[in-house]
Design a protein around this motif. Structure first.
Motif, short mmCIF file in Angstrom:
data_model
loop_
_atom_site.label_atom_id
_atom_site.label_comp_id
_atom_site.label_asym_id
_atom_site.label_seq_id
_atom_site.Cartn_x
_atom_site.Cartn_y
_atom_site.Cartn_z
N PRO A 1 -54.06 -45.40 38.02
CA PRO A 1 -52.83 -44.92 38.65
C PRO A 1 -52.83 -45.06 40.18
CG PRO A 1 -54.07 -43.09 37.69
CD PRO A 1 -54.75 -44.35 37.27
N VAL A 2 -54.00 -45.32 40.76
CA VAL A 2 -54.08 -45.46 42.21
C VAL A 2 -53.76 -46.88 42.64
CG1 VAL A 2 -55.57 -44.97 44.21
CG2 VAL A 2 -55.95 -43.74 42.06
N MET A 3 -53.78 -47.80 41.71
CA MET A 3 -53.67 -49.22 42.07
C MET A 3 -52.24 -49.74 42.02
SD MET A 3 -57.08 -50.85 40.48
CE MET A 3 -58.63 -49.95 40.61
N ARG A 4 -52.02 -50.78 42.83
CA ARG A 4 -50.75 -51.49 42.81
C ARG A 4 -51.03 -52.98 42.91
NH1 ARG A 4 -47.05 -52.22 41.56
NH2 ARG A 4 -45.54 -52.55 43.19
N ALA A 5 -50.54 -53.72 41.96
CA ALA A 5 -50.84 -55.15 41.91
C ALA A 5 -50.30 -55.90 43.12
CB ALA A 5 -50.27 -55.76 40.62
N ASP A 6 -49.18 -55.43 43.66
CA ASP A 6 -48.50 -56.20 44.72
C ASP A 6 -48.76 -55.65 46.12
OD1 ASP A 6 -47.44 -57.78 42.73
OD2 ASP A 6 -45.71 -56.46 42.46
N PRO B 1 -51.84 -55.39 48.69
CA PRO B 1 -53.25 -55.80 48.88
C PRO B 1 -54.18 -54.65 49.24
CG PRO B 1 -51.76 -57.21 50.15
CD PRO B 1 -50.92 -56.11 49.56
N LYS B 2 -53.60 -53.56 49.81
CA LYS B 2 -54.46 -52.42 50.18
C LYS B 2 -54.79 -51.55 48.96
CE LYS B 2 -52.68 -51.83 54.86
NZ LYS B 2 -51.23 -51.92 55.00
N LYS B 3 -54.11 -51.81 47.85
CA LYS B 3 -54.29 -50.95 46.68
C LYS B 3 -54.69 -51.73 45.43
CE LYS B 3 -51.28 -47.30 48.36
NZ LYS B 3 -50.11 -46.47 48.16
N THR B 4 -55.34 -52.85 45.63
CA THR B 4 -55.82 -53.60 44.47
C THR B 4 -57.24 -53.15 44.12
OG1 THR B 4 -56.41 -55.36 45.98
CG2 THR B 4 -54.33 -55.63 44.78
N TYR B 5 -57.84 -53.80 43.17
CA TYR B 5 -59.10 -53.35 42.57
C TYR B 5 -60.21 -53.09 43.60
CZ TYR B 5 -63.24 -53.58 39.53
OH TYR B 5 -64.42 -53.32 38.90
N LYS C 1 -58.98 -38.60 45.36
CA LYS C 1 -57.96 -39.00 46.36
C LYS C 1 -57.99 -38.06 47.56
CE LYS C 1 -53.82 -40.38 44.93
NZ LYS C 1 -52.60 -40.40 44.08
N LYS C 2 -58.17 -36.77 47.28
CA LYS C 2 -58.25 -35.80 48.38
C LYS C 2 -59.49 -36.08 49.23
CE LYS C 2 -56.66 -31.87 46.06
NZ LYS C 2 -57.10 -30.59 45.51
N LYS C 3 -60.62 -36.25 48.59
CA LYS C 3 -61.89 -36.46 49.32
C LYS C 3 -61.80 -37.75 50.15
CE LYS C 3 -64.75 -34.40 45.73
NZ LYS C 3 -65.60 -34.77 44.60
N ALA C 4 -61.17 -38.77 49.60
CA ALA C 4 -61.10 -40.06 50.30
C ALA C 4 -59.91 -40.13 51.26
CB ALA C 4 -60.99 -41.19 49.27
N LYS C 5 -59.14 -39.01 51.31
CA LYS C 5 -57.92 -38.98 52.15
C LYS C 5 -57.04 -40.19 51.82
CE LYS C 5 -59.89 -36.37 56.03
NZ LYS C 5 -61.02 -35.85 55.29
N TRP C 6 -56.85 -40.39 50.54
CA TRP C 6 -56.10 -41.54 50.05
C TRP C 6 -54.65 -41.15 49.83
CZ3 TRP C 6 -57.77 -46.51 49.22
CH2 TRP C 6 -56.87 -47.36 48.55
N SER C 7 -53.75 -41.96 50.35
CA SER C 7 -52.34 -41.63 50.13
C SER C 7 -51.62 -42.82 49.48
CB SER C 7 -51.66 -41.30 51.45
OG SER C 7 -51.82 -42.37 52.34
#
Ligand SMILES: [Zn+2]
Length: 473
Positions: A116-121, A123-127, A467-473
């Protein structure tokens, strides 16, 4: 250690499973929900699959258009037409293909719940960016939950053996958590102990702990241990970039422990570096046969090195997938899933993609039959992981890892050749029964021994915290 030596160990260990079966509690019902631990695995019973189109993948046994497979105490007791099995529970196999379970040979199960964190399109959120950023914060519980989810998908898609390529082992407790997830799931497999994501290239792996885990896993009839190496060719340094000296040190330590080793590659550089350092051997599995040369294939064949190809992911990378050239040169090539965050576990689609890529690339210059593709996904995978003496074919005496594939869904109705149907028509939803070591772990599209909704909820909780620990938004 040679793959034969590993096989012999597995065969000897496999004998203990028969006595362990008596200690297992009563099987969970097909629709029931059982707690997520190995004590809840269904009992190894006695049953006979009747009237299936049996593909044994054993040339000495052959195939039966209408055949029976008798399973008793976790082992295959008999394969043939009209087997006498008084007292065995009968399972109707009419309209189904009965075949060995799929053998995956490279899969990063620890990444599974990051979907659920990934987005194919984006580049900052790929595998790679997602697994690197969140992977740095995994607790052992996170590792356990992610691996459980990956193994659940494996089971539902007919994978009965997996190579858990764990390249985010952040502590001994993380290693234990991944191994516990494998045990609790009931699948067979190799655990490939790896470094933590982001570990300095000058820091060697924890071989004291690898030796500890070897002693533990050595007693387990379902699991074997290996090691995965950080990248050595300078390609994709995010997964490590150790130099030849560190490679010699680490690979030497792995061999001192008598364990097999595996490595991601992309092209000739790593093969040539391994050759120059005298590190190639039959205990080596390389991953992703891309961008290599004829001289590499000869070296691989000469040293008995294996390769695994992950067609769904590899076909999206630059360079040509050269599995067929390697096979022509005599290299054992097996098939793998890689990850299920950006791809799905669909061994039928993987086989089909290898078939079409071969035609697309070479115009059919190299013959690759549908039967050979099914072999790659079963017995060749077992050979790669050193399990071929106990699984990979429906051979009496081997452990009972098998699946039933329905042939009456709209995508399969009225099939001709069964191998063609498996490669070109089938999909995971056609799988009706999944048996590992004689235990029925999936039937009628239902898990028999795990609560998938709970695994999913636990995974979501882990991802929220990561996500919280990594400060991922
Ligand atoms: Zn990989």
């Amino acid at each position: 250690m040679s793959s034969d030596a590993i096989d012999r160990r597995a065969v000897l260990a496999g004998t203990t499973a028969l006595t362990a079966a008596a200690l297992m509690p009563k099987a969970a019902s097909a629709q029931g929900v059982a707690p997520a631990n190995s004590s809840a695995l269904p009992k190894r019973g006695e049953f006979v699959i009747r009237g299936a189109h049996v593909l044994s993948m054993d040339p000495g046994i052959g195939d039966f258009e209408s055949g029976d497979v008798h399973v008793r105490d976790g082992a295959i007791a008999a394969v043939g037409a009209a087997i006498s099995a008084p007292g065995a529970q009968a399972i109707d196999g009419k309209g189904m293909i009965c075949m060995p379970g799929f053998v995956d040979t490279h899969w990063h199960h620890w990444t599974t719940f990051l979907r659920p964190v990934m987005r194919a399109d984006d580049p900052k959120k790929t595998y790679f960016p997602v697994t690197l950023a969140l992977g740095a914060h995994y607790t052992p519980d996170d590792s356990y939950r992610a691996v459980r989810l990956g193994l659940a998908e494996a089971l539902s898609a007919g994978v009965t053996t997996t190579h858990n390529w764990a390249h985010n082992v952040r502590s001994p407790a993380h290693a234990d958590a991944e191994v516990k997830a494998m045990r609790d799931s009931g699948l067979r497999g190799r655990f490939a102990y790896g470094p933590a994501q982001g570990m300095p290239n000058t820091q060697p792996m924890d071989f004291t702990d690898i030796a500890r885990l070897k002693r533990d896993i050595g007693k387990d009839p379902m699991l074997t241990l290996g090691v995965n190496s950080r990248n050595i060719d300078g390609n994709n340094a995010s997964r490590g970039a150790i130099d030849a000296e560190m490679a010699k040190k680490e690979w030497g330590a792995v061999r001192d422990l008598g364990l097999p080793i595996t490595l991601h590659t992309n092209g000739s550089a790593s093969i040539q570096l391994l050759n120059d350092a005298n590190l190639l051997g039959p205990d080596v599995q390389l991953v992703h046969p891309l961008n290599t040369k004829a001289a590499d294939w000869e070296l691989l064949a000469k040293h008995g090195v294996h390769y695994t190809t992950s067609p769904l992911g590899e076909s999206g990378r630059s360079g040509e997938m050269q599995f067929i050239e390697m096979m022509q040169a005599g290299v054992l090539v097996s098939m793998s899933i890689d990850n299920v965050t950006a791809e799905r576990c669909d061994c039928f689609a993987c086989m089909h993609m290898l078939q079409t890529i071969n035609k697309h690339r070479t115009g059919g210059k190299f013959k690759l039959t549908t039967k050979k593709l099914v072999e790659m996904a079963t017995i060749d995978g077992a050979r790669d992981l050193g399990f071929s003496a106990i699984i990979g074919s429906l051979t009496p005496g081997k452990r009972a890892d098998l699946i039933l594939v329905r042939t009456n869904a709209p995508n399969m109705g009225d099939i001709g050749d069964p191998y063609d149907a498996l490669v070109q028509l089938a999909q995971p939803s056609d799988i009706d029964l999944v048996v590992v070591d004689g235990r029925i772990l999936h039937r009628n599209r239902q898990f028999t021994a795990l609560d998938y909704r709970k695994l999913l909820a636990d995974g979501a909780q882990s991802v929220a915290e990561l996500k919280k620990k990594a400060k991922w938004s």
